[in-house]
Design a protein around this motif. Sequence first.
Motif, PDB file in Angstrom:
ATOM      1  N   ALA A   1      12.806   4.666 -17.020  1.00  0.00           N
ATOM      2  CA  ALA A   1      11.808   4.114 -16.121  1.00  0.00           C
ATOM      3  C   ALA A   1      10.511   4.884 -16.294  1.00  0.00           C
ATOM      4  CB  ALA A   1      12.291   4.227 -14.690  1.00  0.00           C
ATOM      5  N   SER A   2       9.426   4.140 -16.252  1.00  0.00           N
ATOM      6  CA  SER A   2       8.125   4.773 -16.437  1.00  0.00           C
ATOM      7  C   SER A   2       7.690   5.491 -15.163  1.00  0.00           C
ATOM      8  CB  SER A   2       7.073   3.735 -16.829  1.00  0.00           C
ATOM      9  OG  SER A   2       6.718   2.965 -15.708  1.00  0.00           O
ATOM     10  N   ARG A   3       6.689   6.284 -15.322  1.00  0.00           N
ATOM     11  CA  ARG A   3       6.147   7.049 -14.195  1.00  0.00           C
ATOM     12  C   ARG A   3       5.624   6.110 -13.107  1.00  0.00           C
ATOM     13  NH1 ARG A   3       1.003  11.010 -14.871  1.00  0.00           N
ATOM     14  NH2 ARG A   3       0.571  11.230 -12.666  1.00  0.00           N
ATOM     15  N   TRP A   4       5.000   4.991 -13.498  1.00  0.00           N
ATOM     16  CA  TRP A   4       4.427   4.056 -12.538  1.00  0.00           C
ATOM     17  C   TRP A   4       5.504   3.291 -11.781  1.00  0.00           C
ATOM     18  CZ3 TRP A   4      -0.114   5.361 -11.308  1.00  0.00           C
ATOM     19  CH2 TRP A   4      -0.980   5.912 -12.252  1.00  0.00           C
ATOM     20  N   GLU A   5       6.605   2.979 -12.449  1.00  0.00           N
ATOM     21  CA  GLU A   5       7.703   2.298 -11.771  1.00  0.00           C
ATOM     22  C   GLU A   5       8.309   3.193 -10.695  1.00  0.00           C
ATOM     23  OE1 GLU A   5      10.352   1.253 -14.888  1.00  0.00           O
ATOM     24  OE2 GLU A   5       9.219  -0.516 -15.463  1.00  0.00           O
ATOM     25  N   ILE A   6       8.504   4.458 -11.036  1.00  0.00           N
ATOM     26  CA  ILE A   6       9.071   5.410 -10.075  1.00  0.00           C
ATOM     27  C   ILE A   6       8.118   5.609  -8.904  1.00  0.00           C
ATOM     28  CG2 ILE A   6       9.770   7.813  -9.757  1.00  0.00           C
ATOM     29  CD1 ILE A   6      10.808   7.724 -12.661  1.00  0.00           C
ATOM     30  N   ALA A   7       6.820   5.673  -9.203  1.00  0.00           N
ATOM     31  CA  ALA A   7       5.830   5.836  -8.134  1.00  0.00           C
ATOM     32  C   ALA A   7       5.844   4.638  -7.191  1.00  0.00           C
ATOM     33  CB  ALA A   7       4.443   6.031  -8.731  1.00  0.00           C
ATOM     34  N   GLY A   8       6.003   3.430  -7.730  1.00  0.00           N
ATOM     35  CA  GLY A   8       6.059   2.232  -6.898  1.00  0.00           C
ATOM     36  C   GLY A   8       7.279   2.221  -6.001  1.00  0.00           C
ATOM     37  N   VAL A   9       8.421   2.607  -6.538  1.00  0.00           N
ATOM     38  CA  VAL A   9       9.650   2.667  -5.749  1.00  0.00           C
ATOM     39  C   VAL A   9       9.526   3.738  -4.673  1.00  0.00           C
ATOM     40  CG1 VAL A   9      12.109   3.223  -5.848  1.00  0.00           C
ATOM     41  CG2 VAL A   9      11.106   1.743  -7.584  1.00  0.00           C
ATOM     42  N   ALA A  10       8.963   4.879  -5.036  1.00  0.00           N
ATOM     43  CA  ALA A  10       8.797   5.966  -4.065  1.00  0.00           C
ATOM     44  C   ALA A  10       7.859   5.552  -2.937  1.00  0.00           C
ATOM     45  CB  ALA A  10       8.265   7.221  -4.766  1.00  0.00           C
ATOM     46  N   LEU A  11       6.800   4.830  -3.256  1.00  0.00           N
ATOM     47  CA  LEU A  11       5.861   4.367  -2.241  1.00  0.00           C
ATOM     48  C   LEU A  11       6.540   3.364  -1.297  1.00  0.00           C
ATOM     49  CD1 LEU A  11       3.004   4.321  -1.092  1.00  0.00           C
ATOM     50  CD2 LEU A  11       2.462   2.527  -2.745  1.00  0.00           C
ATOM     51  N   ALA A  12       7.314   2.444  -1.840  1.00  0.00           N
ATOM     52  CA  ALA A  12       8.029   1.473  -1.007  1.00  0.00           C
ATOM     53  C   ALA A  12       9.048   2.172  -0.107  1.00  0.00           C
ATOM     54  CB  ALA A  12       8.728   0.441  -1.889  1.00  0.00           C
ATOM     55  N   PHE A  13       9.762   3.148  -0.649  1.00  0.00           N
ATOM     56  CA  PHE A  13      10.745   3.893   0.137  1.00  0.00           C
ATOM     57  C   PHE A  13      10.070   4.683   1.254  1.00  0.00           C
ATOM     58  CE2 PHE A  13      13.343   7.711   0.872  1.00  0.00           C
ATOM     59  CZ  PHE A  13      14.490   7.094   1.359  1.00  0.00           C
ATOM     60  N   ALA A  14       8.955   5.320   0.935  1.00  0.00           N
ATOM     61  CA  ALA A  14       8.228   6.102   1.942  1.00  0.00           C
ATOM     62  C   ALA A  14       7.696   5.201   3.055  1.00  0.00           C
ATOM     63  CB  ALA A  14       7.074   6.854   1.278  1.00  0.00           C
ATOM     64  N   THR A  15       7.227   4.015   2.700  1.00  0.00           N
ATOM     65  CA  THR A  15       6.733   3.070   3.707  1.00  0.00           C
ATOM     66  C   THR A  15       7.861   2.627   4.627  1.00  0.00           C
ATOM     67  OG1 THR A  15       5.033   2.321   2.173  1.00  0.00           O
ATOM     68  CG2 THR A  15       5.546   0.871   4.031  1.00  0.00           C
ATOM     69  N   ALA A  16       9.014   2.297   4.059  1.00  0.00           N
ATOM     70  CA  ALA A  16      10.165   1.877   4.865  1.00  0.00           C
ATOM     71  C   ALA A  16      10.634   3.019   5.759  1.00  0.00           C
ATOM     72  CB  ALA A  16      11.292   1.403   3.958  1.00  0.00           C
ATOM     73  N   LEU A  17      10.693   4.218   5.228  1.00  0.00           N
ATOM     74  CA  LEU A  17      11.123   5.376   6.001  1.00  0.00           C
ATOM     75  C   LEU A  17      10.165   5.650   7.160  1.00  0.00           C
ATOM     76  CD1 LEU A  17      13.438   7.409   5.880  1.00  0.00           C
ATOM     77  CD2 LEU A  17      11.958   8.896   4.545  1.00  0.00           C
ATOM     78  N   ALA A  18       8.872   5.540   6.913  1.00  0.00           N
ATOM     79  CA  ALA A  18       7.880   5.736   7.977  1.00  0.00           C
ATOM     80  C   ALA A  18       8.042   4.675   9.069  1.00  0.00           C
ATOM     81  CB  ALA A  18       6.473   5.690   7.393  1.00  0.00           C
ATOM     82  N   ALA A  19       8.350   3.446   8.683  1.00  0.00           N
ATOM     83  CA  ALA A  19       8.557   2.381   9.671  1.00  0.00           C
ATOM     84  C   ALA A  19       9.782   2.681  10.537  1.00  0.00           C
ATOM     85  CB  ALA A  19       8.715   1.042   8.966  1.00  0.00           C
ATOM     86  N   TYR A  20      10.850   3.190   9.947  1.00  0.00           N
ATOM     87  CA  TYR A  20      12.045   3.540  10.728  1.00  0.00           C
ATOM     88  C   TYR A  20      11.743   4.671  11.714  1.00  0.00           C
ATOM     89  CZ  TYR A  20      15.090   0.583   7.963  1.00  0.00           C
ATOM     90  OH  TYR A  20      15.690  -0.488   7.360  1.00  0.00           O
ATOM     91  N   PHE A  21      11.040   5.689  11.259  1.00  0.00           N
ATOM     92  CA  PHE A  21      10.697   6.787  12.164  1.00  0.00           C
ATOM     93  C   PHE A  21       9.781   6.305  13.281  1.00  0.00           C
ATOM     94  CE2 PHE A  21      11.799   9.829   8.632  1.00  0.00           C
ATOM     95  CZ  PHE A  21      12.871  10.385   9.305  1.00  0.00           C
ATOM     96  N   ASN A  22       8.850   5.441  12.964  1.00  0.00           N
ATOM     97  CA  ASN A  22       7.960   4.876  13.970  1.00  0.00           C
ATOM     98  C   ASN A  22       8.777   4.118  15.017  1.00  0.00           C
ATOM     99  OD1 ASN A  22       5.568   4.121  15.249  1.00  0.00           O
ATOM    100  ND2 ASN A  22       5.362   2.283  13.991  1.00  0.00           N
TER     101      ASN A  22
END
Length: 124
Positions: A1-22
């Motif tokens: 997986a490329s660096r950009w693909e991993i960054a996109g997945v990490a961003l989506a995961f961080a957004t979902a995690l922030a929504a759960y904490f909120n």
Amino acid sequence: ASRWEIAGVALAFATALAAYFNCLILLWVFRRRFGEFAERPMLSSIAKIGLCSAAMGIFCWAMLRVLHFEQFVRLWHRIGIFVFIIGAATGFYLALAWMLRCEELHEVYGIALRRDAAGRGMES
């Protein structure tokens, strides 16, 4: 997986995690301000919605693999397949929610038809 693909997945995961904490923080504040409320039915609904959402995500992933989405080069082909997958996934989600007897479906249906819980038309 490329660096950009991993960054996109990490961003989506961080957004979902922030929504759960909120959501958890808002629930905590609500309980402190208003006291206890019908938690068991709410948690049951959340579990059903979560199950439907996870199943829909797996369905979308499987459809991308089955239809070989990555092999299509032309934009219009990709748009057509994308629209088909979104439509099929929505139908899959609604069917699963209906099978699990999610009460929210009836509420959304009533809002769409502008009816109250008793089935009467709502005044404007």
